[in-house]
Design a protein around this motif. Structure first.
Motif, short mmCIF file in Angstrom:
data_model
loop_
_atom_site.label_atom_id
_atom_site.label_comp_id
_atom_site.label_asym_id
_atom_site.label_seq_id
_atom_site.Cartn_x
_atom_site.Cartn_y
_atom_site.Cartn_z
N ASP A 198 0.27 6.13 6.48
CA ASP A 198 0.97 4.98 5.89
C ASP A 198 0.69 3.70 6.68
O ASP A 198 0.63 2.61 6.12
N LYS A 199 0.51 3.84 7.99
CA LYS A 199 0.28 2.67 8.84
C LYS A 199 -1.07 2.02 8.59
O LYS A 199 -1.34 0.92 9.06
N LEU A 243 -2.21 8.74 -0.10
CA LEU A 243 -0.81 8.29 -0.12
C LEU A 243 -0.03 9.05 -1.18
O LEU A 243 1.11 9.45 -0.94
N GLU A 292 3.29 11.20 -0.61
CA GLU A 292 4.55 10.78 -1.23
C GLU A 292 5.09 11.90 -2.13
O GLU A 292 6.29 12.15 -2.17
N LEU A 307 2.02 11.64 7.93
CA LEU A 307 2.40 10.70 6.89
C LEU A 307 2.51 9.29 7.46
O LEU A 307 2.01 8.32 6.88
N THR A 308 3.17 9.17 8.62
CA THR A 308 3.36 7.85 9.21
C THR A 308 2.01 7.24 9.61
O THR A 308 1.76 6.07 9.38
N ARG A 349 -2.30 0.92 5.89
CA ARG A 349 -2.36 0.03 4.74
C ARG A 349 -3.05 -1.30 5.04
O ARG A 349 -3.98 -1.71 4.33
N MET A 377 7.95 5.49 3.64
CA MET A 377 6.64 4.93 3.29
C MET A 377 6.84 3.46 2.97
O MET A 377 7.78 3.08 2.29
N ARG A 378 5.91 2.65 3.47
CA ARG A 378 6.07 1.21 3.27
C ARG A 378 5.39 0.81 1.97
O ARG A 378 4.37 0.11 1.97
N ASN A 379 6.01 1.24 0.87
CA ASN A 379 5.39 0.95 -0.42
C ASN A 379 5.43 -0.53 -0.75
O ASN A 379 4.75 -0.99 -1.67
#
Lengths: 617, 617
Positions: free
Chosen positions: A516-517, A549, A553, A512-513, A519, A605-607
Motif C-alpha cells: 500500500d505504501k 491492491l 483488499e 499489505l502495508t 502508491r 489501505m490508503r484508498n
C-alpha cells in the motif's frame, strides 16, 4: 488497661460518638483530654470537620491553653485522613466534606495554628510556634533558627517567656543536631552557627577553624563555599558567578562535575567570553551523549562556527553545516568538498533529494546531483535539474535505462509480495479451520468421543496460546516497545507453531502495508514511463499494481474481521448451559492479552491516495 | 404422463440410479433415449462424469448416430452443473470430480464434440458441427458462415451430405437473421453477405446499393465502413489508420466520438504529425476531465511544450511547468513571471518550501524566497538561504519576530487543545456513568423498582444507539468514505444526544492526533528558538508541549480501553441466568455496527518521534 476494672473499658464506637459530639459542640479540651487518655489519634480533632476546626482555631488554643498539649497535637499530625481509615464515619452522618485546601493537611494546620498563636501571644507560644515550623512537610529549620537567634539578640521583657537557650534545646530535641548545624550554616549567619555549634557535641577545634576560614572570604565566595560544603551546587554556582572573574575556572569545574550547564549559561549570559567557554564544555558534554545537533547549535550561537560545523556534519544536519561553513567563511573549494562528504552520507541514508541539492548548489556538480536523484528514483526532480542545466544527454544515457530498471524491479517485487500473501492467506484458513474443529470437538459434550475430552482440552489450550499468558505477565514491566518486540518474536510462521495464526496475520499485515505504501512511488514511475513513451511498461505496471491492491483488499474481511468474530450462534436448540459458558469463555480468552490487539487490528489501505493514470486504463 | 397407466410412472431416484449405471457402463444411447422420453435434463450425460464423457466422446456419437439427437443434446447444454442442483449425487457415491478444464463447460463440450465429428465425418455431421459453433458461450457465427460458404463453393461429392442451402436454412433457424447478416458483413466477404441476404426477408433494393457502394471502396476503408456500420469502432479505427493519410480527419472524428484515444495513439505512434494531433485532442479531453497533469505529459512528449506548460501550470505541477518553459525556451523574464505565479499558488496550498525554490532559482528573488519559508515556518531552510545569499539582515527584521510569533501561536493553540480535551474527557466519564447506571438498573431484576423495567429498556436502547442500526443499513451501499462521513454526522457533541459518548471519543481522538502531529514542528521551532537565544520561550514551549502530550497519553486507557470493556463480573453469587444472558447480549450489541469501530479504536501516539531538546530540560 488496668486489669479487672470494668469502668475503664470503653467501647470504641460509643467513645467515638462522644468525641464527635464534643468536637461538634467545640468542646476541644474535653475531646483532647479523653483522646490523650485513651490514645485516640489526635488527627481526628482536625479530620472530623476541617472547616470547623480552622474557623475555631483560637478557641482550640484557648481551651487547651498548654504549650505541651499543643505540641503534642502538632507532633501527632499526619497526612492521613483518620476518618477514612482508623475511625470511619458512621454511615448515617453526612459524607466527608471536600478538602479545604489544595495544600497538604499538615502544612495547613501548622500554618493556621502558627498565625493564630502569633496573633495571640508569640512569646508565650514560642515553642509551639517553633514546632509548627519543624513539623511542616518541608521543615522550615532556617526560619526556626532565625527566630531563636532573634530571641537571643532581643530577649523579651515578659518574664514568662522562654529563653533562647531553652528554645534551642527544644529545637535540638525535635531535630537531629547535624541537620540543624547544616541549616544554620545555610543561613550564612555565623552567630547562628556558633549558637548551634555550642549546643551540639561538636569539637570546637574542628568547627572553629572552618568557620574562621569562611569568615575571611569575600562574601559571595564565602557563600559559595558554604553551599558547596552543604552540597547545594545550584546555589553555589550562583554565588560563585558573582564572586568575580578570577573564580571562573573553579566555576567551570563545578559546572562540569555537577552538570549544571543550562544553569551556568543562564548565569553567564551577559559575559561573552565565559559564555563561550561554558557553551564549549556543554557542547562537549552533549557530543559525548550523541546530541550532535544540539551541540552544534550551542557552538554556533556562541560564535564557534568551525566547531559547530564539525558537530553538524557528524549529525548529517547538512543545512546547518553549510550555513556554519559559510559563516566561517570556508573557501568555495572546501565548501564543495564538505558538500560532497555530506551528500555521500545522505545517499547512504537514502535521502537522495537532499544529497542532490548539496551536490548541485554547493559542490556545483549538476551531473552528480542528477545521478543521485535518478538513483533515488526521484524522477521529477531529476528531470527538473536536467532541464535547468540543459543536460538532456543524461536522459538518454541514464534516466531512461533507470526507468526501465525500476519498472522491472517493481514488477518483480510485486509478484513476490502477492505470491507470499496468497500463500499465507491460504495457510491461515487451514490453521483456523483446524482450531475451529478442535473447539467444536471440545464443546461437543454429547458426542460419542467424550473420553478424550481432557486430552483435547489440554491440546487446545496450547493451541490458543493461553500457555503463553504466563510469560506475558513476566515481561509486563518492560516498555511497550520492547513488549511488542517480544510479542512478535513469539510469533513463528513455522507450520504448527502455537501462535501460527497470529504470525500469519502479522505477516499478511506487513505485506499489505508495504504494498500500500508504494502508491506514490508507482504513481511517479508511471508518469515518467508515459512521458518517455514506455507506454507498454506503464500499462503493465498499472495493471499488476492494481491487481495486487485488489488481491489484498479482497482478503481484508476474510483475514481480519470475519475470521476473528466467528459468530457461531451461542444459544440455540442444540446448546446446553455448559456449552454456552464454555464458548463464551473461549471467546473471552484470546482477547485478554492486550498486546495481541495490535497484531489483530486490520491494517488500513490508503484508498484516498490516487495513483492510477487515466491515460493507461 | 398418460393418466391411469401405472406402468409409466417412474420414481426419479430409481430412474437416476438406472441412468447412472448406464452412463457408467457407457450405454449412452439407452441413457439418452430414456432421458429424452422422460424429460431428464441432457446435461446429466456430461455432468455425471465429465472425464469419462470426454474420453469416450466417439462412442457417444457412434451410439447416438443421429444428427438431430446430437443437436438436441447440444442445444440443451447449460453452464449449470445438474449434479449440484437438479440431480444431486447420492451421498454414498464418491464426491464430484474436479472440473476437467478452466474453460466453460459448454465450450469444452462443444469443442470436444466438434473435433470428434470432424475427425469422423465432417460432411455427415455438418449441421451438428454448425451447432457447436453457434452454441459456444461467444457464438462463432463467422466461422459457421464461412463453413456454409465453403460448402457452397465446393459442394462435396458425397450424396448423403447436406447442401449449402439446407445448411444456411438450419443456421437461420438457430440464429436471428439480422445477427447473421451483421456477422456475415463482419467477415468482409460479400459472397457470404449476399448468400445470407438472399435467404433473409430483406429488400434487395435496400441492401444491394449499400453492398455495391462498399465494394467500390479501397479495401481498408471498406472494412472501416463495415466495422463502423456494425459499431465495431476499435476495429474500424484500425482499418481506417491503414487507409491512408487523407482519411485522418475522419479518424480524428471517430477517436473523439468514441473516446478511442489510447488506441489511436498506439496506431499512429509511427506517424509524428498525426500522433501530435491525436495527443492534442486527447489532452483536450483529459483537461475537460480535470486531468491536467496527464494532459501536460501527453502534450510535452508529443512536442508541444507551450501547451504542456499551460496544463502543468494549472495543475500546480511546477517542476514539469518550468521544464517545459525552459524547453520552449521562454526568455528569463517570462520564466521569472511564471515562477512567481506558480509560487503564489503553492503558498496558497501551504507548500512553502516548493514556492521558495521557485522564487529563489527561477525568479532569482532570494528575499521573497526567504520570506515564503519564514511564513511557512520552515526555519532551517530559511536560515540556509539567508546564509547562502548572505542576507543576515533578514534574520533581525523577519526571522526573529516570526519565531516569537510562532512561539505565542503554538502556546495558545496548545492551551486551547488541552482545555477542550480535558472538558470532553470529564464529560465522557459523566455520560458513561449514566449509561452504566441505566444498564445496572435494567439488569437488577431482583431490585424493588421492577415496574419501570420496560420503560428503562426502551430508554437504554435509545442511549446505546441501537435505534440507529436501521439507518446504518439504509446507507450501507454508499462508499465507505461517505459512510464514515454520515456516521460522524450523527455524532453530536450536544449534551444528551443519543451517541454523545462516541462523539466525545471521536473529538478526543481528533485532538490527540492533532497535538501528536505537532512533534516535528515543535522540534524545529525549539531548535530555532535556542539558536537565537530565546531560551526562556523554548523552555516554556517544551514544558507546555510535554505536559499536553502527557495529559493526553494519560487519558488513553480511561477513554479508549478501560471504558470500553467494563468487565463487570458476569457470573457470580448475585447473578441469575437471565442477568448473565442480558449482560452478555448488551456487550455484544454495541459492537455490531462495524463503522463504529473506527471511532472507538484508540489513536496511536508517535512516541518514537523524538522532539525534546536535552539542552532545555
Amino acid at each position: 488497661m488496668p486489669r479487672g476494672n470494668l469502668e475503664t473499658v470503653h467501647h470504641r464506637a460509643l467513645l467515638l460518638a462522644q468525641l464527635r459530639k464534643w468536637l461538634d459542640s467545640l468542646r476541644f479540651k474535653d475531646a483532647f483530654e479523653c483522646m490523650k487518655k485513651l490514645r485516640i489519634n489526635m488527627n481526628l480533632i482536625y479530620d472530623h470537620n476541617p472547616k470547623v476546626f480552622l474557623e475555631n482555631i483560637q478557641t482550640f488554643i484557648t481551651q487547651l491553653n498548654s504549650i505541651s498539649h499543643i505540641n503534642l497535637f502538632l507532633t501527632e499530625l499526619k497526612e492521613e485522613d483518620t476518618t477514612g481509615s482508623m475511625y470511619p464515619r458512621p454511615p448515617d452522618i453526612s459524607p466527608a466534606p471536600q478538602p479545604v485546601s489544595l495544600q497538604k493537611k499538615v502544612d495547613v494546620v501548622c500554618d493556621a495554628l502558627r498565625s493564630a498563636m502569633e496573633a495571640m501571644d508569640p512569646n508565650k507560644f514560642f515553642l509551639s510556634i517553633l514546632t509548627t515550623h519543624v513539623k511542616k512537610s518541608v521543615p522550615e529549620l532556617e526560619v526556626a533558627l532565625q527566630k531563636v537567634h532573634e530571641l537571643r539578640v532581643n530577649p523579651p521583657a515578659d518574664p514568662g517567656s522562654v529563653s533562647a537557650e531553652e528554645a534551642l534545646k527544644y529545637l535540638l530535641f525535635l531535630v537531629n543536631v547535624n541537620d540543624l548545624y547544616d541549616h544554620s550554616l545555610g543561613t550564612y549567619d555565623f552567630d547562628l552557627v556558633l549558637m548551634v555549634a555550642e549546643k551540639s557535641q561538636k569539637d570546637p577545634k574542628e568547627y572553629l577553624p572552618f568557620l574562621n576560614m569562611l569568615k575571611s572570604l569575600e562574601p559571595n565566595y564565602q557563600r559559595y563555599s558554604i553551599d558547596k560544603h552543604l552540597k547545594r551546587y545550584r546555589k553555589a554556582l550562583q554565588h560563585l558567578s558573582r564572586a568575580g572573574a578570577e573564580h571562573f575556572p573553579e566555576a567551570l569545574q563545578l559546572v562540569k562535575e555537577q552538570k549544571l550547564y543550562s544553569e551556568a549559561l543562564r548565569l553567564y549570559s551577559a559575559d561573552p567570553p565565559h559564555y563561550k567557554a561554558l557553551s564549549c564544555v556543554y557542547a562537549d558534554h552533549l557530543m559525548q551523549n550523541q546530541q550532535m545537533e544540539q551541540a552544534g547549535l550551542l557552538l554556533w550561537r556562541c560564535g564557534e562556527p568551525a566547531a559547530a560545523l564539525q558537530a553538524f556534519a557528524s549529525a548529517s544536519c547538512w543545512r546547518n553545516a553549510v550555513c556554519a561553513a559559510q559563516q566561517i567563511p570556508l573557501p568555495p573549494d572546501q565548501i564543495a568538498l564538505l558538500a560532497r562528504d555530506l551528500a555521500e552520507k545522505l545517499i547512504e541514508q537514502r535521502r537522495h533529494s537532499e544529497a542532490a541539492l548539496l551536490l548541485d548548489q554547493y559542490a556545483k556538480d549538476c551531473e552528480e546531483a542528477i545521478l543521485a536523484l535518478i538513483t533515488g528514483s526521484v524522477w521529477d526532480e531529476a528531470l527538473r535539474l536536467i532541464y535547468m542545466h540543459n543536460r538532456q544527454d543524461i536522459t538518454e544515457t541514464n534516466l531512461k535505462p533507470a526507468l526501465l530498471e525500476a519498472f522491472s524491479t517493481q514488477i518483480g517485487f510485486l509478484e513476490v509480495q502477492v505470491a507470499t500473501f496468497t500463500r499465507h492467506r491460504i495457510r491461515l484458513s487451514v490453521v483456523r479451520e483446524q482450531k475451529e474443529k478442535h473447539r467444536l470437538d471440545m464443546l461437543d459434550e454429547d458426542g460419542p468421543d467424550c473420553p478424550d475430552a481432557e486430552l483435547y482440552s489440554e491440546a487446545s489450550s496450547v493451541m490458543t496460546g493461553s500457555k503463553y499468558s504466563h510469560s506475558n505477565s513476566r515481561i509486563s514491566s518492560r516498555s511497550s516497545k520492547n513488549r511488542r518486540k517480544a510479542e512478535r518474536k513469539k510469533l513463528s510462521l513455522k507450520e504448527g507453531s502455537p501462535m501460527e495464526d497470529r504470525a500469519l496475520m502479522y505477516a499478511l499485515g506487513e505485506i499489505l502495508t508495504t504494498v500500500d505504501k508504494m502508491r506514490e512511488e508507482v504513481h511517479g514511475l508511471l508518469k515518467a514511463l508515459v512521458l518517455f513513451h514506455f507506454e507498454r511498461q506503464a500499462e503493465k505496471l498499472q495493471q499488476i499494481y492494481e491487481e495486487s491492491l485488489q488481491t489484498m483488499e479482497a482478503a481484508l474481511p476474510e483475514v481480519w474481521s470475519d475470521g476473528q468474530n466467528i459468530q457461531t450462534p451461542l444459544t440455540g436448540p442444540n446448546s446446553t448451559a455448559n456449552s454456552i459458558m464454555a464458548s463464551f469463555q473461549q471467546q473471552q480468552n484470546p482477547a485478554a492479552p492486550q498486546q495481541a490487539a495490535e497484531v489483530l487490528a486490520p491494517p488500513k489501505m490508503r484508498n484516498g491516495v490516487k495513483w492510477k493514470l487515466a491515460v493507461l486504463s
